[in-house]
Design a protein around this motif. Structure first.
Motif, PDB file in Angstrom:
ATOM      1  N   GLU A   1       0.827  -1.197   0.000  1.00  0.00           N
ATOM      2  CA  GLU A   1       0.000   0.000   0.000  1.00  0.00           C
ATOM      3  C   GLU A   1       0.871   1.261   0.000  1.00  0.00           C
ATOM      4  N   ILE A   2       1.953   1.226   0.754  1.00  0.00           N
ATOM      5  CA  ILE A   2       2.882   2.360   0.750  1.00  0.00           C
ATOM      6  C   ILE A   2       3.493   2.534  -0.636  1.00  0.00           C
ATOM      7  N   ASP A   3       3.893   1.427  -1.264  1.00  0.00           N
ATOM      8  CA  ASP A   3       4.426   1.495  -2.636  1.00  0.00           C
ATOM      9  C   ASP A   3       3.432   2.183  -3.563  1.00  0.00           C
ATOM     10  N   ALA A   4       2.185   1.765  -3.479  1.00  0.00           N
ATOM     11  CA  ALA A   4       1.152   2.316  -4.359  1.00  0.00           C
ATOM     12  C   ALA A   4       0.987   3.815  -4.141  1.00  0.00           C
ATOM     13  N   HIS A   5       0.900   4.223  -2.881  1.00  0.00           N
ATOM     14  CA  HIS A   5       0.679   5.632  -2.583  1.00  0.00           C
ATOM     15  C   HIS A   5       1.877   6.496  -2.965  1.00  0.00           C
ATOM     16  N   GLU A   6       3.070   5.988  -2.769  1.00  0.00           N
ATOM     17  CA  GLU A   6       4.249   6.804  -3.036  1.00  0.00           C
ATOM     18  C   GLU A   6       4.485   7.057  -4.522  1.00  0.00           C
ATOM     19  N   SER A   7       3.984   6.179  -5.373  1.00  0.00           N
ATOM     20  CA  SER A   7       4.314   6.318  -6.790  1.00  0.00           C
ATOM     21  C   SER A   7       3.135   6.414  -7.743  1.00  0.00           C
ATOM     22  N   TRP A   8       1.993   5.817  -7.433  1.00  0.00           N
ATOM     23  CA  TRP A   8       0.977   5.640  -8.458  1.00  0.00           C
ATOM     24  C   TRP A   8      -0.415   6.146  -8.113  1.00  0.00           C
ATOM     25  N   VAL A   9      -0.793   6.144  -6.850  1.00  0.00           N
ATOM     26  CA  VAL A   9      -2.167   6.510  -6.473  1.00  0.00           C
ATOM     27  C   VAL A   9      -2.440   7.997  -6.684  1.00  0.00           C
ATOM     28  N   SER A  10      -1.401   8.808  -6.741  1.00  0.00           N
ATOM     29  CA  SER A  10      -1.598  10.257  -6.874  1.00  0.00           C
ATOM     30  C   SER A  10      -2.380  10.621  -8.127  1.00  0.00           C
ATOM     31  N   VAL A  11      -2.332   9.778  -9.176  1.00  0.00           N
ATOM     32  CA  VAL A  11      -3.090  10.074 -10.391  1.00  0.00           C
ATOM     33  C   VAL A  11      -4.589  10.118 -10.108  1.00  0.00           C
ATOM     34  N   TRP A  12      -5.038   9.347  -9.108  1.00  0.00           N
ATOM     35  CA  TRP A  12      -6.428   9.401  -8.659  1.00  0.00           C
ATOM     36  C   TRP A  12      -6.622  10.424  -7.550  1.00  0.00           C
ATOM     37  N   ALA A  13      -5.649  10.486  -6.631  1.00  0.00           N
ATOM     38  CA  ALA A  13      -5.792  11.370  -5.472  1.00  0.00           C
ATOM     39  C   ALA A  13      -5.913  12.829  -5.897  1.00  0.00           C
ATOM     40  N   ARG A  14      -5.210  13.210  -6.969  1.00  0.00           N
ATOM     41  CA  ARG A  14      -5.305  14.591  -7.458  1.00  0.00           C
ATOM     42  C   ARG A  14      -6.719  14.932  -7.929  1.00  0.00           C
ATOM     43  N   LEU A  15      -7.455  13.911  -8.322  1.00  0.00           N
ATOM     44  CA  LEU A  15      -8.845  14.086  -8.769  1.00  0.00           C
ATOM     45  C   LEU A  15      -9.839  13.862  -7.627  1.00  0.00           C
ATOM     46  N   GLU A  16      -9.312  13.631  -6.412  1.00  0.00           N
ATOM     47  CA  GLU A  16     -10.121  13.299  -5.235  1.00  0.00           C
ATOM     48  C   GLU A  16     -10.884  12.001  -5.443  1.00  0.00           C
ATOM     49  N   ARG A  17     -10.267  11.081  -6.171  1.00  0.00           N
ATOM     50  CA  ARG A  17     -10.865   9.763  -6.394  1.00  0.00           C
ATOM     51  C   ARG A  17     -10.178   8.683  -5.562  1.00  0.00           C
ATOM     52  N   ALA A  18      -9.159   9.045  -4.803  1.00  0.00           N
ATOM     53  CA  ALA A  18      -8.463   8.129  -3.899  1.00  0.00           C
ATOM     54  C   ALA A  18      -7.855   8.973  -2.789  1.00  0.00           C
ATOM     55  N   PRO A  19      -7.558   8.373  -1.642  1.00  0.00           N
ATOM     56  CA  PRO A  19      -7.016   9.158  -0.523  1.00  0.00           C
ATOM     57  C   PRO A  19      -5.553   9.528  -0.731  1.00  0.00           C
ATOM     58  N   MET A  20      -5.170  10.675  -0.201  1.00  0.00           N
ATOM     59  CA  MET A  20      -3.771  11.097  -0.178  1.00  0.00           C
ATOM     60  C   MET A  20      -3.057  10.415   0.996  1.00  0.00           C
ATOM     61  N   LEU A  21      -1.811  10.047   0.790  1.00  0.00           N
ATOM     62  CA  LEU A  21      -0.986   9.534   1.884  1.00  0.00           C
ATOM     63  C   LEU A  21      -0.589  10.700   2.784  1.00  0.00           C
ATOM     64  N   VAL A  22      -0.729  10.519   4.097  1.00  0.00           N
ATOM     65  CA  VAL A  22      -0.370  11.563   5.065  1.00  0.00           C
ATOM     66  C   VAL A  22       0.988  11.265   5.688  1.00  0.00           C
ATOM     67  N   GLN A  23       1.176  10.038   6.187  1.00  0.00           N
ATOM     68  CA  GLN A  23       2.440   9.617   6.799  1.00  0.00           C
ATOM     69  C   GLN A  23       2.584   8.111   6.624  1.00  0.00           C
ATOM     70  N   SER A  24       3.826   7.632   6.640  1.00  0.00           N
ATOM     71  CA  SER A  24       4.043   6.180   6.596  1.00  0.00           C
ATOM     72  C   SER A  24       5.385   5.836   7.215  1.00  0.00           C
ATOM     73  N   ASP A  25       5.503   4.602   7.693  1.00  0.00           N
ATOM     74  CA  ASP A  25       6.755   4.073   8.222  1.00  0.00           C
ATOM     75  C   ASP A  25       6.823   2.603   7.840  1.00  0.00           C
ATOM     76  N   ARG A  26       7.675   2.288   6.868  1.00  0.00           N
ATOM     77  CA  ARG A  26       7.786   0.907   6.396  1.00  0.00           C
ATOM     78  C   ARG A  26       8.280  -0.026   7.492  1.00  0.00           C
ATOM     79  N   SER A  27       9.241   0.432   8.265  1.00  0.00           N
ATOM     80  CA  SER A  27       9.834  -0.438   9.272  1.00  0.00           C
ATOM     81  C   SER A  27       8.824  -0.859  10.327  1.00  0.00           C
ATOM     82  N   GLU A  28       7.799  -0.032  10.545  1.00  0.00           N
ATOM     83  CA  GLU A  28       6.768  -0.357  11.528  1.00  0.00           C
ATOM     84  C   GLU A  28       5.455  -0.773  10.871  1.00  0.00           C
TER      85      GLU A  28
END
Length: 283
Positions: free
Chosen positions: A64-91
């Protein structure tokens, strides 16, 4: 520290969220109880968020972090998907914004043609972001399906033999991979007024585009060709290759039946056995 996270997040995960969102409080626990992923709707004085967190062996949060960091923004900019606020892979923890809307599954929107026109259009936008050829994808995916047959399941011996023979004789070819959602179905969509929105990227991966259609084909599209037609009207073309499609459906059926058995999801396991009967009938 507030106890809003009790029994859902580790102490370190809770500390992270408190640092990111001071004073946050629980609104609703949205977790799917079959898995160890916590999904919490929370709020602070300004806005609402969704927290997702899981144990160290869970791979869905990383996807999910991978998706948000690179690809989901194409939808999020249109308000069709949520924006990532914070993430921590190690946790294995992430926070996204909360999206307004009602879950499509179980409502009239689940069988509304407009839902599928929008779903087709949104998926085309997602798939078109990039593409790469992979010579080994089909080899890996077929081997994974065969490995499910070696694990505990309740698939009949005759179906194990048939599926094993078909997959064993299959000669994989290079395929084009694109960003895929991986669980493209109504339970991962919201309808806000007349606008479709997409959530849950825990199965994100680069795959052949047609794999995003497998779950619709065996669920909502069964006996409802008008929904399938509406989807392709939105997407622009039916891009399925018949041989690859039939193999993909068979692999999906095997993994569904075996996975659902292991996790005790009897309804989903029953669906997997039906999928397997139908998939074997294509050969």
């Amino acid at each position: 520290m507030e106890s809003w996270h009790r029994n859902r997040l580790s102490a370190r995960q809770a500390e992270l969220v408190e640092a990111w969102l001071p004073g946050v409080r629980l609104v609703t626990d949205l977790s799917w109880k079959l898995l160890d992923t916590a999904v919490l709707e929370v709020e602070d004085a300004q806005r609402r968020y969704v927290i997702k967190a899981a144990g160290p062996s869970n791979h869905h949060i990383g996807r999910e972090i991978d998706a948000h960091e690179s690809w989901v923004s194409v939808w999020a900019r249109l308000e069709r998907a949520p924006m990532l606020v914070q993430s921590d892979r190690s946790e294995n923890t992430l926070v996204t914004e909360y999206l307004e809307g009602s879950l499509v599954e179980g409502t009239a929107a689940e069988y509304d043609t407009e839902t599928y026109r929008q779903a087709g259009n949104l998926l085309r936008i997602f798939h078109e972001q990039t593409a790469r050829t992979d010579v080994d994808y089909e080899v890996r995916s077929t081997a994974k399906a065969l490995s499910w047959l070696e694990k505990p399941h309740r698939i009949s011996k005759s179906h194990v033999k048939q599926a094993g023979a078909i997959l064993g004789a299959y000669r994989p070819k290079p395929v084009v991979l694109v960003p895929t959602h991986g669980d493209w179905q109504p339970r991962n969509r919201l309808m806000d007024g007349s606008e479709l929105r997409i959530i849950d990227f825990g199965r994100f991966e680069f795959r052949p585009a047609m794999t995003d259609l497998c779950r619709l084909a065996v669920q909502q599209w069964r006996s409802r060709s008008h929904l399938e037609a509406a989807f392709f009207e939105g997407y622009g073309t039916d891009f399925r290759d018949s041989e690859l499609w039939n193999v993909a459906l068979l692999r999906e059926a095997v993994s569904t039946a075996a996975w659902a058995y292991q996790f005790g999801d009897h309804k989903f396991e029953e669906q997997g056995h039906r999928m397997l009967r139908e998939a074997l009938g294509n050969f």
